[in-house]
Design a protein around this motif. Structure first.
Motif, PDB file in Angstrom:
ATOM      1  N   PHE A   1       0.835  -1.203   0.000  1.00 44.85           N
ATOM      2  CA  PHE A   1       0.000   0.000   0.000  1.00 44.85           C
ATOM      3  C   PHE A   1       0.865   1.247   0.000  1.00 44.85           C
ATOM      4  N   PHE A   2       0.218   2.392  -0.237  1.00 43.91           N
ATOM      5  CA  PHE A   2       0.952   3.665  -0.210  1.00 43.91           C
ATOM      6  C   PHE A   2       0.724   4.356   1.133  1.00 43.91           C
ATOM      7  N   ASN A   3      -0.394   5.094   1.267  1.00 42.76           N
ATOM      8  CA  ASN A   3      -0.643   5.741   2.555  1.00 42.76           C
ATOM      9  C   ASN A   3      -2.007   5.346   3.115  1.00 42.76           C
ATOM     10  N   GLU A   4      -2.554   4.271   2.568  1.00 39.08           N
ATOM     11  CA  GLU A   4      -3.903   3.881   2.958  1.00 39.08           C
ATOM     12  C   GLU A   4      -3.977   2.363   2.934  1.00 39.08           C
ATOM     13  N   PHE A   5      -4.641   1.781   3.903  1.00 37.38           N
ATOM     14  CA  PHE A   5      -4.737   0.322   3.947  1.00 37.38           C
ATOM     15  C   PHE A   5      -6.044  -0.061   4.628  1.00 37.38           C
ATOM     16  N   THR A   6      -6.357  -1.343   4.582  1.00 40.62           N
ATOM     17  CA  THR A   6      -7.602  -1.838   5.160  1.00 40.62           C
ATOM     18  C   THR A   6      -7.277  -2.853   6.252  1.00 40.62           C
ATOM     19  N   VAL A   7      -7.997  -2.760   7.356  1.00 38.20           N
ATOM     20  CA  VAL A   7      -7.877  -3.787   8.386  1.00 38.20           C
ATOM     21  C   VAL A   7      -9.229  -4.462   8.605  1.00 38.20           C
ATOM     22  N   LYS A   8      -9.161  -5.718   9.046  1.00 37.74           N
ATOM     23  CA  LYS A   8     -10.393  -6.428   9.380  1.00 37.74           C
ATOM     24  C   LYS A   8     -10.528  -6.419  10.901  1.00 37.74           C
ATOM     25  N   LEU A   9     -11.656  -5.907  11.352  1.00 29.78           N
ATOM     26  CA  LEU A   9     -11.906  -5.847  12.791  1.00 29.78           C
ATOM     27  C   LEU A   9     -12.710  -7.083  13.198  1.00 29.78           C
ATOM     28  N   PRO A  10     -12.646  -7.445  14.455  1.00 35.63           N
ATOM     29  CA  PRO A  10     -13.417  -8.614  14.891  1.00 35.63           C
ATOM     30  C   PRO A  10     -14.919  -8.359  14.941  1.00 35.63           C
ATOM     31  N   LYS A  11     -15.355  -7.148  14.728  1.00 33.75           N
ATOM     32  CA  LYS A  11     -16.796  -6.865  14.666  1.00 33.75           C
ATOM     33  C   LYS A  11     -17.059  -5.824  13.580  1.00 33.75           C
ATOM     34  N   ALA A  12     -18.329  -5.521  13.344  1.00 35.25           N
ATOM     35  CA  ALA A  12     -18.702  -4.578  12.284  1.00 35.25           C
ATOM     36  C   ALA A  12     -17.990  -3.236  12.487  1.00 35.25           C
ATOM     37  N   ALA A  13     -17.472  -2.684  11.394  1.00 36.33           N
ATOM     38  CA  ALA A  13     -16.630  -1.493  11.499  1.00 36.33           C
ATOM     39  C   ALA A  13     -17.443  -0.208  11.711  1.00 36.33           C
ATOM     40  N   ALA A  14     -18.629  -0.122  11.094  1.00 36.86           N
ATOM     41  CA  ALA A  14     -19.380   1.139  11.150  1.00 36.86           C
ATOM     42  C   ALA A  14     -19.701   1.562  12.590  1.00 36.86           C
ATOM     43  N   PRO A  15     -20.260   0.677  13.412  1.00 41.71           N
ATOM     44  CA  PRO A  15     -20.520   1.093  14.802  1.00 41.71           C
ATOM     45  C   PRO A  15     -19.243   1.421  15.578  1.00 41.71           C
ATOM     46  N   VAL A  16     -18.148   0.746  15.242  1.00 47.33           N
ATOM     47  CA  VAL A  16     -16.880   1.057  15.910  1.00 47.33           C
ATOM     48  C   VAL A  16     -16.461   2.490  15.569  1.00 47.33           C
TER      49      VAL A  16
ATOM     50  N   LEU B   1      -8.243   2.901   6.401  1.00 52.04           N
ATOM     51  CA  LEU B   1      -7.584   4.015   7.101  1.00 52.04           C
ATOM     52  C   LEU B   1      -6.480   4.618   6.243  1.00 52.04           C
ATOM     53  N   ALA B   2      -6.366   5.928   6.316  1.00 57.06           N
ATOM     54  CA  ALA B   2      -5.258   6.617   5.647  1.00 57.06           C
ATOM     55  C   ALA B   2      -4.434   7.346   6.697  1.00 57.06           C
ATOM     56  N   ALA B   3      -3.131   7.359   6.500  1.00 61.48           N
ATOM     57  CA  ALA B   3      -2.262   8.181   7.358  1.00 61.48           C
ATOM     58  C   ALA B   3      -1.419   9.041   6.434  1.00 61.48           C
ATOM     59  N   THR B   4      -1.324  10.310   6.767  1.00 60.05           N
ATOM     60  CA  THR B   4      -0.543  11.223   5.919  1.00 60.05           C
ATOM     61  C   THR B   4       0.479  11.951   6.773  1.00 60.05           C
ATOM     62  N   GLU B   5       1.185  12.887   6.140  1.00 59.75           N
ATOM     63  CA  GLU B   5       2.190  13.673   6.866  1.00 59.75           C
ATOM     64  C   GLU B   5       1.569  14.460   8.008  1.00 59.75           C
ATOM     65  N   THR B   6       0.245  14.631   7.981  1.00 57.63           N
ATOM     66  CA  THR B   6      -0.397  15.445   9.022  1.00 57.63           C
ATOM     67  C   THR B   6      -0.577  14.663  10.322  1.00 57.63           C
ATOM     68  N   ASN B   7      -0.459  13.348  10.265  1.00 57.53           N
ATOM     69  CA  ASN B   7      -0.682  12.551  11.479  1.00 57.53           C
ATOM     70  C   ASN B   7       0.564  12.519  12.370  1.00 57.53           C
ATOM     71  N   THR B   8       0.309  12.593  13.676  1.00 55.57           N
ATOM     72  CA  THR B   8       1.411  12.573  14.646  1.00 55.57           C
ATOM     73  C   THR B   8       1.368  11.258  15.429  1.00 55.57           C
ATOM     74  N   ASP B   9       2.426  11.013  16.178  1.00 49.85           N
ATOM     75  CA  ASP B   9       2.453   9.828  17.046  1.00 49.85           C
ATOM     76  C   ASP B   9       1.316   9.872  18.064  1.00 49.85           C
ATOM     77  N   GLU B  10       0.975  11.068  18.511  1.00 47.56           N
ATOM     78  CA  GLU B  10      -0.132  11.202  19.477  1.00 47.56           C
ATOM     79  C   GLU B  10      -1.445  10.737  18.834  1.00 47.56           C
ATOM     80  N   ASP B  11      -1.617  11.083  17.540  1.00 41.71           N
ATOM     81  CA  ASP B  11      -2.818  10.626  16.828  1.00 41.71           C
ATOM     82  C   ASP B  11      -2.878   9.104  16.843  1.00 41.71           C
TER      83      ASP B  11
END
Lengths: 447, 124, 526
Positions: free
Chosen positions: A379-394, A425-435
């Motif tokens: 991937f480049f700056n965006e990837f997909t993860v599978k959660l153990p439950k439905a993602a929308a309510p999370v 999820l996408a992470a870019t230069e704007t994201n920090t370790d705190e994020d």
């Protein structure tokens, strides 16, 4: 009303010159019954600047801006830092309040930046020519399919299941009128077998890379297979910054590139206006939609620029035009081209590497959470993860805690059962370790 | 001995034996302005009288060129692709568009001759 | 004496002004005072950078073997160089902020800066289209408020917000019509379009899979209603009519036409490009219209930005409302909600598809709503009246020297002239328009509409003061008088005083150069 310069005296004097008793006399061609009194409109009256500002700001405050929270949404629109100079320059009156450059003698500013923009887009995508932009990436993709149908004189379009679903629906709505549009099965995190579907009726294959789940796709074999059957490969890019790091579609055999340019120079703006990038091979130039700017000379032999090849366009060809499009995304192309000029070769490649490093770091952190599985390998700056439950309510639960966790795949593919647990999820230069820490902590709790 | 006829869409057609050559008239070339692009029919293409056969474009105008008479295209003037200015310089000579093998010479005979076309132009 | 005791020449009468510096003299730099020549950004790059970003190294592991191998070829410049480049370019542009912009059919009115400020509030400008809807309620409220303004001003029950420009709105309207016809189990393929229509109308009809049938105009500049009615039939899907039309005239028979169209089972599409003449005064819904796009960048003053971005929401009648494309906006128990999938559409709704990704031109919605709230209903009405008044003032002031093709009646928001006043002068519409550039004005729209010979279409908008209009009229009046007196030196080869003289469009089209390429000799030397 502060925007209207005419005074009551002015209006009276002008009516006298015209020889009309009142302004209603000028509307005499309108059937009487059709002129309605002001009271027919249940709407507010004039307000001062301060009152309007207050009302609009109140509505703005009800939104959570991307910059106000740990933020990880992508899926076709990306949060990047736009240098201050960009917005300052695009607000110059001469850019902001000018029209389409139909009078080239007094529009060289716009024309020259369009020429520079076309060059930048051609370079980035690895193609020979680019137009002066279309509305956005999705409509550019639809235009690309129509163009392929014109070139090949075939109807069928095959869309990869990894193409952004909004893009696929836009293509189906428009190009579906001229031939069958088939979508392959959605296979998050892996490449579907699209080559097997290409036949002698196929006008084009449309493949997005990185795809909607973030996966980097190898376009070469698809291009070869398409060309072997006389079909075209349309490459779609929704995250244009990726081309600072990845092999451009032009080098992989794409015939048309349709891309979203929002990531460079343009804000998120809740989905628009954005800027559609459109590039192709020189041999298809005459079939290309949209405005084009070309170099020429003036009567004194000085270099200058004009809109050209406009006989392809609606105002001359009318029903025989290549497209009905009557505009480009002027000011958004300007923002794009200024930001890219500030970045330059070195800045863009650094930005792209930084994005990839951020996303890699986040992917590692999330994959380490129990029950969370990284679905996207390359991937480049965006990837997909599978959660153990439905993602929308999370995602909704995390939003309540002030973390905007990404786009649940089910929002884009509500009928696709397999999408339910997937989070893009996408992470870019704007994201920090705190994020990252905030997201990981909140996600741990929610699952 | 070749004969030339004209259409009210400002095409000319010259018949030499079985083969006819088609172009646009001087009047048409002048009203279009500087020709910048032509789109020519492929050899072997069948065209009906009055059917679209080619396209001519100037900077601000585009026109379809209709076949004055039905037949099969035998040759297109590919020199125009790199030098469209020939249409302006010599519209009724080197600026020809395509050659046709006519399927029905009666269609040719029904078209205007030079005198009738001149009169037609005056009426515009 | 102390301090500054060296005087300098300070008068311009003798000596200090020197000999006249002829315009033909070349300067050393090639620049002329404030008028700078500017190279292409690619010719200015020298490996600098305008951003400071860390140089992080990355592993190849997650790139799928797709890492770029060659350089891109982008130039590198520092921030001050980039700023100077674009500032210099900007100065070569005409703009509404710097002068009257009388482009008929384009509506170049004032762009209030409050609108720009509002669009940039972080809650709007920095909002992701797919952020959880609970965090975007204020944005949905803006869309909802704008929808209310648009439906109320037009007297129509529904509006599709996503089209990205006027032509995109036309497409949306025709696709709704197509869907409605299909739902009736009919197959209607023909669309009637007046010959005076904007080029987008026939182009859109063809784009949406219809065939186009042209309807002639009458000598008074209106569509020939009888000819139109005669063309109606069971295969006609719709008519596309602009009202006020492209000649700047109101189609007085519109209600009759609508009735005939509906009786024939067809739909009435109105091109709303000229809604700015009647907004707040006439409701298109009362005229029998089924669909109409509204160019927010015209009537509601979102900036033209050198050619976009625009926005073209489409209002729909009861007969078409059900077919509006997704996304749809609905009110629900927990606030406003976007319906993004056709299968989730409320009962009765049958969306024909999707026009684009996401939800439309939000940045334009905030600007247009700000415009509407500032004007209020009274200001919107006053703006329409002032636009019509100003156009008629120009028509009345110039018709003695220029030729108005459609007689003495009033016009709507734009005044149309033809080129018969130039007959025999050797001056063309193009020359006349280009001479306006030397006078400091942007030309009017020329050679459109096509139904008038050598058309000149002037739209002053409501944004000009009487003083500004009077000055403009004086210039045009004088130009016309001089042209008619065959004093043609101002016209031949104009403009002379712009950053460029006339450009060779023929050469540009014959041998298209559409991008910069490195000089091969220079590249080889490096």
């Amino acid at each position: 009303m502060r925007y209207l310069p005419l005074t009551t005296d002015d209006r009276r004097a002008m009516l006298a010159k015209i020889g009309a008793p009142d302004v209603d006399a000028l509307f005499r061609d309108v059937p009487n019954s059709a002129v309605v009194p002001l009271s027919a409109f249940n709407l507010p009256d004039t307000q001062g600047e301060m009152e309007v500002d207050r009302g609009m700001s109140k509505m703005a405050a009800r939104n959570v801006a991307a910059g106000a929270a740990p933020f990880f949404c992508g899926a076709g629109a990306y949060k990047h830092h736009v240098p201050s100079a960009v917005d300052h320059l695009i607000q110059r009156s001469e850019f902001l309040t000018s029209y389409t450059p139909y009078q080239p003698e007094i529009a060289q500013g716009t024309l020259q930046y369009l020429f520079e923009f076309q060059t930048q887009v051609a370079l980035l995508t690895g193609m020979e020519v680019a137009n002066a932009s279309l509305y956005d990436g999705s409509t550019a993709t639809a235009e690309a399919v129509l163009m392929a149908q014109r070139i090949t004189k075939r109807g069928k379009a095959i869309l990869s299941g990894g193409l952004h679903p909004h893009y696929a629906e836009t293509v189906e709505t428009v190009a579906g009128l001229f031939g069958p549009v088939e979508r392959t099965k959605v296979t998050p995190g892996s490449a579907e077998d699209i080559i097997a579907l290409i036949d002698e009726q196929t006008a084009c294959v449309v493949v997005q890379s990185p795809d909607v789940f973030g996966l980097i796709r190898n376009l070469r074999p698809i291009a070869e297979a398409a060309h072997a059957k006389g079909a075209l490969l349309i490459a779609v890019v929704t995250e244009i910054v990726s081309l600072g790091l990845l092999e451009p579609p032009g080098a992989q055999g794409a015939d048309i590139v349709a891309a979203e340019g929002q990531s460079i120079g343009n804000g998120l703006n809740f989905g628009g206006p954005y800027v559609g990038l459109f590039a192709t091979r020189e041999k298809f130039l005459r079939q290309m939609p949209g405005r084009l700017c070309g170099e020429t000379v003036d009567a004194e032999g000085r270099r200058g620029f004009v809109l050209t090849l406009s006989t392809r366009e609606q105002h001359i060809r009318r029903e025989k035009a290549t497209s009905n499009i009557c505009t480009n995304s002027g000011l958004c192309t300007l923002a794009f081209t200024i930001h890219l000029s500030l970045l330059g070769e070195d800045g863009l490649t650094r930005l792209a590497r930084l994005n990839h490093a951020k996303a890699s770091a986040l992917a590692d952190k999330l994959a380490a959470l129990p029950g969370v599985e990284l679905v996207t390998g390359a991937f480049f700056n965006e990837f997909t993860v599978k959660l153990p439950k439905a993602a929308a309510p999370v995602v909704d639960a995390l939003a309540k805690k002030g973390v905007i966790a990404g786009v649940p795949a089910s929002r884009l593919l509500p009928r696709e059962k397999s999408a339910e647990g997937l989070l893009i999820l996408a992470a870019t230069e704007t994201n920090t370790d705190e994020d990252f820490d905030a997201l990981v902590a909140a996600l741990k709790e929610a699952i | 001995m070749s004969e030339v006829r004209y259409t009210d869409q400002h095409e000319w057609i010259r018949l030499d034996g079985d083969e006819a050559t088609v172009g646009i008239t001087k009047y048409a070339a002048e009203s279009l302005g500087d020709v910048v692009f032509v789109e020519l029919p492929a050899s072997g293409k069948a065209v009906a009288a009055g059917g679209e056969a080619a396209v001519v474009e100037s900077v601000k105008a585009a026109s379809d060129i209709y076949a004055p008479a039905g037949g099969t295209v035998t040759l297109a003037n590919s020199a125009l692709e790199s030098a469209p200015s020939k249409v302006n310089e010599d519209p009724e000579g080197e600026g020809w568009f395509f050659k046709l093998k006519l399927s029905n010479k009666d269609e040719f005979a029904k078209l205007m001759d030079a005198a009738a076309y001149a009169k037609f132009l005056e009426s515009l | 004496m102390s301090m500054n005791n060296q005087g300098r020449p300070s008068s311009i009468d003798k000596g200090s002004a020197g000999e006249a510096f002829p315009a033909s003299i070349a300067t050393i730099s090639g620049d002329r005072g404030l008028d700078h020549e500017e190279a292409l950004i690619f010719e200015l790059g020298h490996g600098a950078t305008g951003v400071d970003l860390p140089d992080v190294q990355i592993s190849e592991a997650r790139l799928g073997g797709s890492r770029r191998s060659g350089a891109i070829g982008l130039p590198g410049l520092s921030e001050p160089e980039v700023i100077r480049h674009y500032v210099r370019l900007s100065r070569k542009n005409y703009a509404i902020d710097s002068g009257l912009y009388p482009l008929g059919s384009c509506t170049m009115k004032h762009n209030p800066r409050l609108n720009e400020k509002m669009a940039r509030l972080p809650g709007f400008g920095d909002l992701h289209p797919l952020a959880p809807q609970s965090t975007t309620q204020g944005a949905l409220e803006v869309i909802s408020a704008l929808m209310n303004w648009l439906t109320t001003l037009t007297g129509m029950p529904a509006v599709a917000m996503s089209p990205k420009a006027g032509a995109h709105g036309e497409l949306c309207g025709l696709l709704a019509i197509r869907a409605a016809i299909a739902a009736r189990g009919e197959n209607r393929k023909r669309i009637l379009v007046p010959e005076s229509a904007h080029g987008t109308n026939p182009a859109t009809a063809a784009f949406a899979g219809f065939t186009v049938d042209e309807v002639p105009a009458k000598p008074n500049g209106r569509v020939d209603a009888e000819a139109l009615k005669a063309k109606l039939g069971p295969d006609v899907a719709a008519i596309m009519l602009t009202n006020p039309n492209t000649c700047g005239l109101f189609e007085g028979e519109i209600v009759d036409i609508a009735k005939a169209v509906h009786e024939a089972g067809a739909y009435f599409y109105c091109d709303g490009a000229n809604f700015n003449a009647i907004a707040g005064k006439v409701r298109p819904g009362d005229l029998g219209i089924d669909a109409m796009h509204i160019n927010l960048h015209k009537t509601f003053s979102t900036p033209h930005g050198g050619g976009g971005p625009g926005a073209g929401p489409v209002v729909l009648s009861e007969r078409l409302a059900a077919y509006a494309p997704i996304p749809l906006l609905v009110a629900s128990a927990d606030g406003l909600r976007l319906i993004e999938d056709a299968a989730d559409a409320p009962e009765g709704a049958r969306p024909f598809g999707r026009m684009c990704a996401f939800h439309g031109q939000m940045g334009m919605f905030t600007r247009a709503l700000t415009y509407m709230l500032s004007h209020g209903r009274d200001g919107v009405r006053q703006a329409s009246e002032d636009a019509v008044l100003s156009a008629n003032y120009i028509l009345a002031s110039l018709k003695d020297v220029m030729s108005a093709p459609f007689g003495d009646g009033p016009c709507m928001h734009e005044a149309l002239f033809d080129d018969s006043f130039l007959e025999g002068t050797g001056v063309t519409t193009l020359d006349f328009a280009k001479a306006m550039i030397d006078e400091g004005y942007h030309p009017m729209t020329m050679y459109f509409p096509l139904v008038v010979h050598g058309a000149m279409l002037i739209e002053p908008t409501e944004s000009e003061s009487k003083h500004s209009l009077d000055r403009f009229i004086h210039v045009l009046h004088t130009l016309a008088t001089e042209a008619k007196a065959k004093k043609t030196e101002r016209f031949a080869g104009a403009p002379h005083l712009a950053p460029r003289r006339r450009l060779d469009e023929t050469a540009a089209a014959r041998k298209p150069v559409l991008r910069w390429k490195p000089d091969p000799l220079k590249a080889a030397a490096e």
